[in-house]
Enzyme design. Structure first.
Site, PDB file in Angstrom:
ATOM      1  N   LYS A  60       2.950  17.626  36.402  1.00 21.15           N
ATOM      2  CA  LYS A  60       2.319  16.459  37.027  1.00 21.15           C
ATOM      3  C   LYS A  60       2.873  15.190  36.399  1.00 21.15           C
ATOM      4  O   LYS A  60       3.537  15.215  35.371  1.00 21.15           O
ATOM      5  CB  LYS A  60       0.792  16.484  36.837  1.00 21.15           C
ATOM      6  CG  LYS A  60       0.092  17.753  37.336  1.00 21.15           C
ATOM      7  CD  LYS A  60       0.127  17.883  38.841  1.00 21.15           C
ATOM      8  CE  LYS A  60      -0.582  19.159  39.289  1.00 21.15           C
ATOM      9  NZ  LYS A  60      -0.454  19.390  40.749  1.00 21.15           N
TER      10      LYS A  60
ATOM     11  N   SER B 256       3.301  20.150  44.936  1.00 21.22           N
ATOM     12  CA  SER B 256       2.474  19.007  44.532  1.00 21.22           C
ATOM     13  C   SER B 256       3.289  17.826  44.021  1.00 21.22           C
ATOM     14  O   SER B 256       2.778  16.709  43.962  1.00 21.22           O
ATOM     15  CB  SER B 256       1.466  19.425  43.460  1.00 21.22           C
ATOM     16  OG  SER B 256       2.120  19.752  42.247  1.00 21.22           O
TER      17      SER B 256
END
Length: 262
Positions: free
Chosen positions: A91, A50
């Site tokens: 993230k 990701s």
């Protein structure tokens, strides 16, 4: 002759003293760098793709232990939130409490409080174009919370996947446990700053002491090796070929015997 021996002995003692000092200083730097790194940083393995292309799947990263209140826009953070799962996640913070974050503007860019953000780390999608999100959204982040996205906006499960939750996909600052500073395997070093967020209020974070600690470890290794090599190298350079044994002087009486045979 005795003066030369005393001079050589003096130089030898000075050299030994300096080599011992180099080893001692090297040990302090080497151990200090490792201990400092262990206190400041926590290693993590990134289990998904990701955050590509910034951080590849399976990469080993060093994350600086920080308080959630120190997080700024553009930081790549490690956090734990029950709604997102039990494992730590990695993230990028794109908005903080009070911000209105939306996507996308006419050029496919993310906007924070109406200001477009350039994100050069994004890669093209299946259509060959770069867009900050394939899903349109607009969220006002609650105070004390963060809005987080992965750098691979086409596959990442991030705040956009939790827009229907009570916090509209945001997580509290207290969920953050560390900020990623560097990728150590594969060796990529310090991550570049997210300059696209620099013009927003509060600016961007400065890197942690990774470079200082790494330099201390490398310098310590060099001093230890140099100090340890002094003795063997000195002995090798001062060794006399052939020694001082027999074979370098003529044997007594050899000349007389040659005359008798003549």
């Amino acid at each position: 002759m005795s003066g030369n021996k005393r001079a050589e002995g003096g130089h030898g003692r000075l050299g030994s003293l300096l080599s011992g000092l180099a080893v001692a200083v090297g040990c302090v730097l080497f151990l200090g760098g490792f201990v400092g790194g262990a206190l400041v940083y926590q290693p993590y393995t990134v289990p998904t793709d990701s955050m590509t292309p910034t951080i590849a799947v399976g990469s080993k990263v060093l994350a600086e232990r920080i308080d959630g209140d120190d997080v700024r826009r553009g930081d790549i953070v490690v956090f734990k939130d029950a709604l997102w799962g039990s494992a730590p996640m990695v993230k990028r913070v794109v908005a903080v409490g009070g911000d209105t974050v939306a996507c996308c503007d006419g050029e496919g860019r993310l906007t924070v409080n109406g200001k477009a953000v350039d994100e050069p780390y994004l890669r093209p999608g299946p259509a060959g174009t770069i867009v900050a999100s394939s899903t349109e959204f607009s969220v006002t982040v609650p105070e004390g919370n963060l809005f987080l996205l992965g750098d691979d906006r086409h596959t990442s499960l991030d705040s956009r996947s939790h827009l229907e939750d009570a916090g509209q996909g945001t997580v509290p600052r207290s969920a953050v446990v560390a900020r990623v500073d560097a990728v150590v395997w594969p060796v990529e070093g310090l991550l570049g700053p997210a300059e696209g967020f620099a013009g927003l209020p509060g600016g961007i974070s400065t890197p942690g002491p990774f470079t200082v600690l790494f330099t201390a470890i490398v310098a310590g290794c060099a001093l230890i090796l140099a100090g340890a090599a002094y003795g063997p190298v000195t002995r090798l350079l001062t060794r006399r070929p052939g020694g001082t044994g027999s074979g370098t002087r003529p044997r007594a009486g050899s000349g007389a015997s040659e005359k008798v045979r003549a």
